[in-house]
Design an enzyme around this catalytic site. Structure first.
Site, PDB file in Angstrom:
ATOM      1  N   CYS A  20      -8.573   2.190   4.232  1.00 20.66           N
ATOM      2  CA  CYS A  20      -9.217   1.416   5.295  1.00 20.66           C
ATOM      3  C   CYS A  20      -9.789   0.104   4.796  1.00 20.66           C
ATOM      4  O   CYS A  20     -10.286  -0.702   5.587  1.00 20.66           O
ATOM      5  CB  CYS A  20     -10.307   2.260   5.966  1.00 20.66           C
ATOM      6  SG  CYS A  20      -9.625   3.551   7.036  1.00 20.66           S
ATOM      7  N   LYS A  23      -8.321  -3.030   6.443  1.00 19.03           N
ATOM      8  CA  LYS A  23      -8.692  -3.504   7.780  1.00 19.03           C
ATOM      9  C   LYS A  23      -9.036  -4.981   7.767  1.00 19.03           C
ATOM     10  O   LYS A  23      -9.606  -5.503   6.803  1.00 19.03           O
ATOM     11  CB  LYS A  23      -9.923  -2.730   8.276  1.00 19.03           C
ATOM     12  CG  LYS A  23      -9.631  -1.433   8.989  1.00 19.03           C
ATOM     13  CD  LYS A  23     -10.912  -0.887   9.601  1.00 19.03           C
ATOM     14  CE  LYS A  23     -10.658   0.300  10.502  1.00 19.03           C
ATOM     15  NZ  LYS A  23     -11.900   0.787  11.134  1.00 19.03           N
ATOM     16  N   THR A  51     -14.853  -2.145  24.196  1.00 24.70           N
ATOM     17  CA  THR A  51     -15.894  -1.669  23.283  1.00 24.70           C
ATOM     18  C   THR A  51     -15.283  -1.440  21.909  1.00 24.70           C
ATOM     19  O   THR A  51     -14.075  -1.572  21.715  1.00 24.70           O
ATOM     20  CB  THR A  51     -16.518  -0.353  23.788  1.00 24.70           C
ATOM     21  OG1 THR A  51     -15.530   0.685  23.739  1.00 24.70           O
ATOM     22  CG2 THR A  51     -17.043  -0.500  25.208  1.00 24.70           C
ATOM     23  N   ALA A  52     -16.135  -1.074  20.957  1.00 24.90           N
ATOM     24  CA  ALA A  52     -15.683  -0.818  19.589  1.00 24.90           C
ATOM     25  C   ALA A  52     -15.569   0.673  19.321  1.00 24.90           C
ATOM     26  O   ALA A  52     -15.827   1.135  18.214  1.00 24.90           O
ATOM     27  CB  ALA A  52     -16.650  -1.466  18.599  1.00 24.90           C
ATOM     28  N   ASP A  71      -3.662   4.901  13.555  1.00 26.66           N
ATOM     29  CA  ASP A  71      -4.269   4.413  12.320  1.00 26.66           C
ATOM     30  C   ASP A  71      -3.252   4.519  11.197  1.00 26.66           C
ATOM     31  O   ASP A  71      -2.578   5.539  11.053  1.00 26.66           O
ATOM     32  CB  ASP A  71      -5.520   5.221  11.966  1.00 26.66           C
ATOM     33  CG  ASP A  71      -6.598   4.367  11.316  1.00 26.66           C
ATOM     34  OD1 ASP A  71      -6.239   3.540  10.455  1.00 26.66           O
ATOM     35  OD2 ASP A  71      -7.776   4.519  11.662  1.00 26.66           O
ATOM     36  N   ASP A  94     -10.200  10.016  14.443  1.00 26.95           N
ATOM     37  CA  ASP A  94     -10.607   9.288  15.657  1.00 26.95           C
ATOM     38  C   ASP A  94     -10.689  10.207  16.871  1.00 26.95           C
ATOM     39  O   ASP A  94     -11.534  10.012  17.751  1.00 26.95           O
ATOM     40  CB  ASP A  94      -9.622   8.154  15.951  1.00 26.95           C
ATOM     41  CG  ASP A  94      -9.776   6.978  15.004  1.00 26.95           C
ATOM     42  OD1 ASP A  94     -10.842   6.864  14.365  1.00 26.95           O
ATOM     43  OD2 ASP A  94      -8.839   6.172  14.902  1.00 26.95           O
ATOM     44  N   GLY A 142       8.199   9.692  15.727  1.00 27.97           N
ATOM     45  CA  GLY A 142       7.610   8.561  15.041  1.00 27.97           C
ATOM     46  C   GLY A 142       8.563   7.390  14.965  1.00 27.97           C
ATOM     47  O   GLY A 142       9.577   7.327  15.674  1.00 27.97           O
ATOM     48  N   SER A 144      10.042   4.273  11.933  1.00 29.14           N
ATOM     49  CA  SER A 144      10.048   3.826  10.549  1.00 29.14           C
ATOM     50  C   SER A 144      10.734   2.466  10.437  1.00 29.14           C
ATOM     51  O   SER A 144      11.631   2.141  11.209  1.00 29.14           O
ATOM     52  CB  SER A 144      10.764   4.843   9.658  1.00 29.14           C
ATOM     53  OG  SER A 144      12.115   5.016  10.093  1.00 29.14           O
TER      54      SER A 144
END
Length: 351
Positions: A20, A23, A51-52, A71, A94, A142, A144
């Site tokens: 992280c 970020k 919002t956060a 993420d 999350d 997913g 790739s």
């Protein structure tokens, strides 16, 4: 070059950042989102980009909300299976931080296929799948791409009842603040880059970053838990400020009570830090009051980007000890009461 002739690299050497700590700085992110349209026209969207908060939330009916998040990041450890495990744990967090129960995930994969053996990439995927199995969810698909640096993560879908939804606002003056995992992951990752972290330190970091925050689902059913978020790339101060701003309160954090990974203070005093730590302070330091004479290495730990960090809880003071005991019983032995909520704004750090 065939796969059999591709040398096995150190994962952390293939990326300019990791975890992280990759970020964007909070101030940069704010600029990028400044003119993005808000979702006020969608009344069922209970939580969006206005919002956060940790994830988006869409209300299906009176009993059910869908929580959606994504993420992903570059490696902060060299073992590919551990990288996959950490990234998956971080992404699922999350959902737990919003009070939800994850139900499925989609994999996000970008790999420099000309620089990594296929077996190494398969190990990353296997590590992520093992954490999803632990959480009781499938990786249902997913996407790739061939990328210049290794990237892995998940998009995760979860469910919760509207009454159990928890956000990073709702903290009330008088509440106690609880942090469920120790700080120092960013400092440890900087040490890994320089090959300065010993085997015990690495094992401790992997243990905390691969521990699911599933206790969040249970805590969301407790009326005493007023607000909840997970502490990741912006550090304890950054995510604490998001809670303070959203709740229109001040957080008072006692630095001496913050749980730390065993070598975090020593490494920080030796100058180990990620670039994200400095960017974090530049972005929000004006809203933080530090005690006179506080050593600079403390600022590093307070802004240290956490990968797959713990939950920050704002809890009615009279219930804080019981909630803390419950968190510890769930496997978060380092969890601690780290401060309180007060009238005002910003964060004041005490010692």
């Amino acid at each position: 070059m065939s796969d059999t002739t591709i040398p096995t690299p150190r994962l952390t050497e293939l990326a300019h950042g990791g975890g992280c700590g990759c970020k964007l700085a909070p101030s940069v992110l704010q600029q990028l989102l400044a003119d993005q349209p808000l979702a006020a026209a969608f009344p069922q969207l209970l939580v969006g980009n206005e919002t956060a908060d940790d994830a988006a939330v869409w209300q299906i009916d009176a009993q059910t909300c869908v929580i959606a998040t994504t993420d992903f990041f570059m490696p902060m450890v060299d073992d590919p299976r551990d990288f996959g495990r950490i990234a998956a744990t971080n992404a699922i967090s999350d959902i737990y931080a919003m009070g939800g129960r994850p139900i499925m995930a989609l994999a996000i994969l970008g790999m420099p296929v000309d620089r990594m053996p296929v077996a190494m990439i398969r190990e990353i995927l296997a590590g992520g799948a093992s954490i999803c199995a632990e959480a009781g969810i499938p990786i249902a698909g997913g996407h790739s791409i061939d990328a210049p640096e290794p990237i892995y993560g998940l998009a995760v879908i979860g469910l919760c009842a509207p009454k159990d939804l928890r956000r990073n606002h709702g903290a009330q003056p008088g509440d106690a603040l609880i942090l469920t995992k120790p700080l120092g992951v960013g400092v440890y990752s900087a040490a890994i880059k320089k090959q300065l972290l010993d085997a015990d330190g690495l094992a401790a970091m992997i243990a905390t970053t691969t521990t699911l925050n599933r206790i969040g689902t249970d805590l969301a059913r407790e009326p005493a838990v007023h607000a909840m978020t997970d502490v990741t790339g912006f550090g304890i101060l950054g995510h604490g400020l998001e809670m303070a701003r959203g709740s229109d309160v001040q957080l008072v954090i006692d630095a001496s009570r913050l749980p730390l990974l065993g070598e975090a203070a020593t490494l920080a005093q030796r100058g180990l830090a990620t670039g994200a730590s400095g960017r974090n302070w530049t972005a929000y330091g004006a809203e933080v009051t530090l005690p006179d004479g506080m050593a600079d290495w403390w600022k590093v730990l307070l802004t240290d980007p956490q990968t797959s960090g713990g939950l920050l809880l704002s809890v009615a003071a009279e219930d804080a000890d019981a909630v803390l005991a419950r968190v510890r019983e769930a496997g978060h032995s380092a969890a601690a009461i780290i401060g309180r909520v007060a009238p005002g704004s910003g964060i004041t750090v005490a010692v």
